[in-house]
Design an enzyme around this catalytic site. Structure first.
Site, mmCIF file in Angstrom:
data_model
loop_
_atom_site.group_PDB
_atom_site.id
_atom_site.type_symbol
_atom_site.label_atom_id
_atom_site.label_comp_id
_atom_site.label_asym_id
_atom_site.label_seq_id
_atom_site.Cartn_x
_atom_site.Cartn_y
_atom_site.Cartn_z
ATOM 1 N N HIS A 63 -3.362 12.286 3.656
ATOM 2 C CA HIS A 63 -2.456 12.604 2.555
ATOM 3 C C HIS A 63 -2.816 11.752 1.350
ATOM 4 O O HIS A 63 -3.668 10.856 1.435
ATOM 5 C CB HIS A 63 -0.990 12.442 2.968
ATOM 6 C CG HIS A 63 -0.568 11.054 3.302
ATOM 7 N ND1 HIS A 63 -1.026 10.365 4.396
ATOM 8 C CD2 HIS A 63 0.300 10.203 2.673
ATOM 9 C CE1 HIS A 63 -0.469 9.177 4.440
ATOM 10 N NE2 HIS A 63 0.326 9.045 3.404
ATOM 11 N N HIS A 65 -1.099 9.619 -0.667
ATOM 12 C CA HIS A 65 -0.498 8.344 -1.061
ATOM 13 C C HIS A 65 -1.612 7.318 -1.279
ATOM 14 O O HIS A 65 -2.644 7.330 -0.601
ATOM 15 C CB HIS A 65 0.483 7.852 -0.001
ATOM 16 C CG HIS A 65 1.843 8.471 -0.149
ATOM 17 N ND1 HIS A 65 2.719 8.613 0.913
ATOM 18 C CD2 HIS A 65 2.487 8.982 -1.235
ATOM 19 C CE1 HIS A 65 3.846 9.185 0.476
ATOM 20 N NE2 HIS A 65 3.719 9.412 -0.813
ATOM 21 N N ASP A 67 -2.203 4.241 -0.597
ATOM 22 C CA ASP A 67 -2.735 3.371 0.451
ATOM 23 C C ASP A 67 -3.683 4.114 1.394
ATOM 24 O O ASP A 67 -4.250 3.504 2.306
ATOM 25 C CB ASP A 67 -1.598 2.703 1.239
ATOM 26 C CG ASP A 67 -0.635 3.686 1.880
ATOM 27 O OD1 ASP A 67 -0.277 4.685 1.225
ATOM 28 O OD2 ASP A 67 -0.224 3.464 3.035
ATOM 29 N N HIS A 68 -3.865 5.416 1.156
ATOM 30 C CA HIS A 68 -4.792 6.205 1.969
ATOM 31 C C HIS A 68 -5.981 6.740 1.169
ATOM 32 O O HIS A 68 -6.917 7.266 1.766
ATOM 33 C CB HIS A 68 -4.054 7.370 2.624
ATOM 34 C CG HIS A 68 -3.035 6.930 3.630
ATOM 35 N ND1 HIS A 68 -3.203 7.062 4.993
ATOM 36 C CD2 HIS A 68 -1.827 6.322 3.473
ATOM 37 C CE1 HIS A 68 -2.146 6.581 5.625
ATOM 38 N NE2 HIS A 68 -1.291 6.123 4.718
ATOM 39 N N HIS A 140 6.183 14.376 6.236
ATOM 40 C CA HIS A 140 6.193 13.178 5.412
ATOM 41 C C HIS A 140 6.766 13.535 4.042
ATOM 42 O O HIS A 140 7.106 14.697 3.783
ATOM 43 C CB HIS A 140 4.761 12.632 5.306
ATOM 44 C CG HIS A 140 4.683 11.215 4.817
ATOM 45 N ND1 HIS A 140 5.476 10.195 5.309
ATOM 46 C CD2 HIS A 140 3.881 10.644 3.879
ATOM 47 C CE1 HIS A 140 5.171 9.066 4.697
ATOM 48 N NE2 HIS A 140 4.216 9.313 3.813
ATOM 49 N N ASP A 211 0.668 9.779 8.099
ATOM 50 C CA ASP A 211 2.054 9.304 8.075
ATOM 51 C C ASP A 211 2.986 10.473 8.388
ATOM 52 O O ASP A 211 2.837 11.570 7.842
ATOM 53 C CB ASP A 211 2.402 8.742 6.703
ATOM 54 C CG ASP A 211 1.639 7.467 6.397
ATOM 55 O OD1 ASP A 211 0.774 7.084 7.204
ATOM 56 O OD2 ASP A 211 1.913 6.856 5.354
ATOM 57 N N HIS A 269 -0.850 1.352 11.337
ATOM 58 C CA HIS A 269 -0.030 1.553 10.137
ATOM 59 C C HIS A 269 1.283 0.770 10.243
ATOM 60 O O HIS A 269 2.380 1.305 10.103
ATOM 61 C CB HIS A 269 0.246 3.048 9.928
ATOM 62 C CG HIS A 269 0.678 3.403 8.536
ATOM 63 N ND1 HIS A 269 2.003 3.444 8.167
ATOM 64 C CD2 HIS A 269 -0.023 3.756 7.434
ATOM 65 C CE1 HIS A 269 2.096 3.815 6.904
ATOM 66 N NE2 HIS A 269 0.869 4.005 6.428
#
Length: 307
Positions: A63, A65, A67-68, A140, A211, A269
């Site tokens: 996804h 976001h 942090d990914h 998510h 996530d 995670h």
């Protein structure tokens, strides 16, 4: 085949954990590695690992976001400087192409290899003679996907002693017998491969999920896998917090593994509220509902042997 965890933290990096990235090393199978998510500083983590950036073959983003994905522009640029010239394909949700293309254009980055970006549709997204990879949407705050990686079965062991006893001497015919499912003509007779080849060697199966709250598709992707990599952002006592932020607890991840008939469960995670010393009791929580359970940390390597 081996999983190498390059980042195991949630949201933001901490002194102990970088943000999310997991490598699947396929040294014996293909001489390459695949990357699942690419949080900020993933290329630094790769330099601290046995991996070589030039051998990166595919990237799978769960996804969008930060942090990914925030590690992508730097990693893609650096791959050229590390001798990466072979094509690289990135799979991910809608919007990924715009993010990458804008980042590279604005920064004036030049790549010495062909970059392909495939935005996801649920179902099979990749298949060759070795692997089939499928994806499904999870639950998510934004579109988040999980991946199921299935290695195809391998032909069984060739019984050379029996072949020689039957007067079939070594040569190209051995390979034909091993790979064929039908009788083969040889010097005026038909050879049945079943007589000379053992049972197929089962391919390995794993699921690597983005996530998510506990979701039906997570259960589907994890069905009978040898290894399930599942987020466990929060401990069991924080179930309401996990629900509010669309994440999963240790218990919930373990229950999914148990219901899916999965083999090994690897938790990752983790919220920055948990440090390295907390991993033992996070494992203990999950182990009440499924075994075996492992808790990943940055640099953790997890082999996946053939059965």
């Amino acid at each position: 085949m081996e999983l190498i965890f390059l980042g195991t933290g949630a949201g933001i990096p901490s002194p102990e954990r970088n943000v999310t990235a997991v490598a699947l090393a396929l040294n014996e199978e293909r001489g390459t590695f695949w990357l699942f998510d690419c949080g900020e500083a993933t290329q630094h983590q790769i330099m601290r690992s046995p991996l070589k950036l030039s051998r990166l073959e595919y990237i799978f983003i769960t996804h969008l976001h930060g942090d990914h994905i925030y590690g992508l522009p730097g990693l893609l640029s650096s791959r050229s400087y590390h001798g990466g010239t072979t094509p690289l394909t990135i799979f991910g949700p809608a919007g990924l192409a715009r993010f990458i293309e804008t980042s590279l254009q604005v920064s004036g980055s030049h790549l010495d290899y062909e970059l392909r970006i495939e935005e996801l549709q649920e179902g099979v997204i990749f298949e060759d003679e070795q692997f089939t990879i499928s994806c499904a949407r999870l639950e998510h705050r934004i579109d988040s996907y999980g991946y199921r990686i299935v290695e195809h079965d391998l032909p069984g062991r060739l019984d050379r002693d029996r072949l020689i006893a039957d007067g079939i001497l070594p040569g190209p015919i051995y390979q034909q017998i091993k790979l064929s499912k039908e009788p083969i003509a040889y010097e005026g007779r038909l050879l049945d491969p079943k007589r000379y080849v053992g049972p197929d060697i089962p391919g390995r199966k794993l699921a690597i999920l983005g996530d998510t709250r506990p979701a039906p598709n997570a259960l589907q992707l994890a069905q009978t896998v040898d290894v399930l990599v599942h987020e466990a952002t929060f401990a069991e006592a924080e179930a309401e917090l996990a629900r509010r932020y669309y994440h999963t607890t240790t218990r919930q991840a373990a229950e999914i593994a148990a219901q899916a008939g999965a083999g090994e469960l690897i938790l990752t995670h983790f919220s920055s509220r948990y440090n390295r010393e907390d991993l033992a009791w996070l494992i203990q929580e999950a182990s009440r509902y499924h075994k075996p359970v492992y808790a990943a940390y940055d640099g953790y390597q997890h082999p996946i042997p053939r059965k």
